[in-house]
Design a protein around this motif. Structure first.
Motif, PDB file in Angstrom:
ATOM      1  N   UNK A 199       0.577  -1.229   0.156  1.00 15.26           N
ATOM      2  CA  UNK A 199       0.332   0.495  -0.014  1.00 15.26           C
ATOM      3  C   UNK A 199       0.980   1.537  -0.139  1.00 15.26           C
ATOM      4  N   UNK A 200       0.426   2.184  -0.634  1.00 14.83           N
ATOM      5  CA  UNK A 200       1.078   3.689  -0.461  1.00 14.83           C
ATOM      6  C   UNK A 200      -0.229   4.893  -0.881  1.00 14.83           C
ATOM      7  N   UNK A 201       0.303   5.505   0.179  1.00 17.14           N
ATOM      8  CA  UNK A 201      -0.484   6.571   0.509  1.00 17.14           C
ATOM      9  C   UNK A 201       0.186   7.964   0.424  1.00 17.14           C
ATOM     10  N   UNK A 202      -0.355   9.327  -0.532  1.00 21.11           N
ATOM     11  CA  UNK A 202       0.785  10.247  -0.276  1.00 21.11           C
ATOM     12  C   UNK A 202      -0.596  11.433  -0.813  1.00 21.11           C
ATOM     13  N   UNK A 203       0.245  12.780  -0.091  1.00 18.71           N
ATOM     14  CA  UNK A 203      -0.278  13.501   0.269  1.00 18.71           C
ATOM     15  C   UNK A 203       0.384  14.925  -0.507  1.00 18.71           C
ATOM     16  N   UNK A 204      -0.053  15.356  -1.596  1.00 19.80           N
ATOM     17  CA  UNK A 204       0.630  16.569  -2.270  1.00 19.80           C
ATOM     18  C   UNK A 204      -0.374  17.862  -1.415  1.00 19.80           C
ATOM     19  N   UNK A 205       1.044  19.155  -1.391  1.00 18.47           N
ATOM     20  CA  UNK A 205       0.373  20.603  -0.950  1.00 18.47           C
ATOM     21  C   UNK A 205       0.963  21.503  -0.850  1.00 18.47           C
ATOM     22  N   UNK A 206       0.484  22.491  -1.392  1.00 14.14           N
ATOM     23  CA  UNK A 206       0.926  23.709  -1.228  1.00 14.14           C
ATOM     24  C   UNK A 206       1.544  24.253  -2.886  1.00 14.14           C
ATOM     25  N   UNK A 207       0.636  23.629  -3.375  1.00 15.21           N
ATOM     26  CA  UNK A 207       1.282  23.105  -4.654  1.00 15.21           C
ATOM     27  C   UNK A 207       0.474  24.603  -6.264  1.00 15.21           C
ATOM     28  N   UNK A 208       0.817  25.122  -6.912  1.00 17.03           N
ATOM     29  CA  UNK A 208      -0.049  25.814  -7.943  1.00 17.03           C
ATOM     30  C   UNK A 208       1.252  25.399  -9.361  1.00 17.03           C
ATOM     31  N   UNK A 209      -0.039  26.248 -10.444  1.00 24.09           N
ATOM     32  CA  UNK A 209       0.096  26.766 -11.455  1.00 24.09           C
ATOM     33  C   UNK A 209      -0.068  28.419 -12.050  1.00 24.09           C
ATOM     34  N   UNK A 210      -0.009  28.065 -13.029  1.00 25.77           N
ATOM     35  CA  UNK A 210       0.008  29.230 -14.111  1.00 25.77           C
ATOM     36  C   UNK A 210      -1.242  30.242 -13.373  1.00 25.77           C
ATOM     37  N   UNK A 211      -2.192  29.742 -12.717  1.00 23.14           N
ATOM     38  CA  UNK A 211      -3.541  30.169 -12.988  1.00 23.14           C
ATOM     39  C   UNK A 211      -3.825  30.512 -11.011  1.00 23.14           C
ATOM     40  N   UNK A 212      -2.309  30.136 -10.301  1.00 26.43           N
ATOM     41  CA  UNK A 212      -3.328  30.045  -8.855  1.00 26.43           C
ATOM     42  C   UNK A 212      -2.701  28.719  -7.982  1.00 26.43           C
ATOM     43  N   UNK A 213      -3.339  29.093  -7.135  1.00 26.87           N
ATOM     44  CA  UNK A 213      -2.822  27.873  -5.871  1.00 26.87           C
ATOM     45  C   UNK A 213      -4.343  26.586  -6.971  1.00 26.87           C
ATOM     46  N   UNK A 214      -3.684  25.510  -6.306  1.00 24.48           N
ATOM     47  CA  UNK A 214      -4.293  24.295  -6.487  1.00 24.48           C
ATOM     48  C   UNK A 214      -4.534  24.015  -5.460  1.00 24.48           C
ATOM     49  N   UNK A 215      -5.683  22.939  -5.403  1.00 18.98           N
ATOM     50  CA  UNK A 215      -5.885  22.143  -4.023  1.00 18.98           C
ATOM     51  C   UNK A 215      -5.734  21.535  -3.520  1.00 18.98           C
ATOM     52  N   UNK A 216      -4.870  20.629  -2.770  1.00 26.64           N
ATOM     53  CA  UNK A 216      -4.515  20.025  -2.055  1.00 26.64           C
ATOM     54  C   UNK A 216      -4.835  18.693  -2.490  1.00 26.64           C
ATOM     55  N   UNK A 217      -3.971  17.525  -2.748  1.00 32.98           N
ATOM     56  CA  UNK A 217      -4.524  16.041  -2.442  1.00 32.98           C
ATOM     57  C   UNK A 217      -4.347  15.005  -2.075  1.00 32.98           C
ATOM     58  N   UNK A 218      -4.859  13.585  -1.808  1.00 34.59           N
ATOM     59  CA  UNK A 218      -4.023  12.997  -1.626  1.00 34.59           C
ATOM     60  C   UNK A 218      -4.954  11.576  -1.960  1.00 34.59           C
ATOM     61  N   UNK A 219      -4.272  10.037  -2.310  1.00 35.28           N
ATOM     62  CA  UNK A 219      -4.068   9.018  -3.390  1.00 35.28           C
ATOM     63  C   UNK A 219      -3.992   7.616  -2.592  1.00 35.28           C
ATOM     64  N   UNK A 220      -4.732   7.311  -2.313  1.00 30.24           N
ATOM     65  CA  UNK A 220      -3.853   5.609  -2.023  1.00 30.24           C
ATOM     66  C   UNK A 220      -4.348   4.930  -2.840  1.00 30.24           C
ATOM     67  N   UNK A 221      -2.748   3.674  -2.953  1.00 30.60           N
ATOM     68  CA  UNK A 221      -3.272   3.315  -4.065  1.00 30.60           C
ATOM     69  C   UNK A 221      -2.553   1.605  -3.420  1.00 30.60           C
ATOM     70  N   UNK A 222      -3.111   0.682  -4.404  1.00 29.22           N
ATOM     71  CA  UNK A 222      -2.453  -0.365  -3.625  1.00 29.22           C
ATOM     72  C   UNK A 222      -2.384  -1.589  -4.200  1.00 29.22           C
TER      73      UNK A 222
END
Length: 234
Positions: A162-185
């Motif tokens: 199993x792998x769980x990951x969280x990404x926070x504080x990302x941006x692109x050319x349009x501004x700040x992106x929402x944080x997200x997380x995924x769980x893989x197995x």
């Protein structure tokens, strides 16, 4: 690398690195940018690395790293205003990237083999180009906070990961992106063939929690999905 005491080492490095644009970045029709410059970087790192084996079956590891990267003409890409489906590579004049990597893990070997790892990365990658409209801001697509929890269990050729990951504080050319997380197995099994190697059956289920997220604005990533596969080793 310098060993301070048994199992604990001080690590450090410094190096200069270059990345030249690849052919497609320069000349691919409708995408290439022939004015793209090579990326030039100074990379430095200082950290502590701990690794000890206990009772011949348990391994404990931990790592703490601080880093500072100074980049000139960093190469990245972004959707064009004329057609968001076409991405154009471009240079960011000056980037200062500083941060911290923290890793801790434990492993056991025997009839049952299992590992558990936790990793956290903090990375401040700021556009330091003078007179840039984004000067002092986080550059696109680099997450300020990344958390990864992973594990693995092995028994008689079976493997569950199993792998769980969280990404926070990302941006692109349009501004700040929402944080997200995924769980893989991933579940796999190795089968031995007589006198002719082995093969492995594998089934992976991604984004089990069906998180709806975008790595770039307007480009939604898949929800819950799966892959089946088979590998041969002769």
């Amino acid at each position: 690398r310098f060993e301070l005491i048994d199992g604990l080492s001080l690590t450090a490095f410094g190096r200069r690195a270059y990345r030249a644009p690849v052919f497609n970045e320069l000349y691919y029709a409708g995408y290439g940018n022939p004015d793209l410059r090579s990326e030039d970087a100074w990379l430095t790192d200082l950290g502590l690395d701990f690794n000890r084996v206990f009772q011949s079956a348990w391994t404990l590891k931990a790592k703490l790293d601080g880093f500072c990267y100074l980049l000139t003409d960093k190469i990245t890409s972004a959707p064009t205003e004329e057609d968001p489906d076409i991405w154009m590579p471009y240079n960011i004049g000056k980037v200062r990237s500083t941060g911290l990597d923290i890793l801790a893990g434990i492993a056991h070997s025997g009839t049952w083999n299992y590992t558990l790892d936790a990793k956290y990365t903090y990375q401040s990658s700021l556009d330091m180009t003078p007179d840039s409209y984004s000067c002092g801001m986080q550059i696109p697509y680099v997450a300020r906070h990344v958390v990864v929890l992973s594990g693995q269990v092995e028994w008689k050729g079976w493997n569950l990961s199993p792998v769980w990951q969280l990404m926070a504080g990302r941006t692109d050319g349009y501004g700040t992106l929402p944080d997200w997380n995924t769980l893989d197995l991933t579940l796999s099994k190795v089968f031995t063939l007589r006198k002719c190697g082995s093969f492995r059956l594998k089934a992976s289920l991604y984004n089990i929690l069906d998180c709806r997220y975008e790595t770039v604005s307007g480009y939604p990533m898949p929800g819950r999905n799966f892959i089946f596969g088979i590998d041969f080793n002769f």
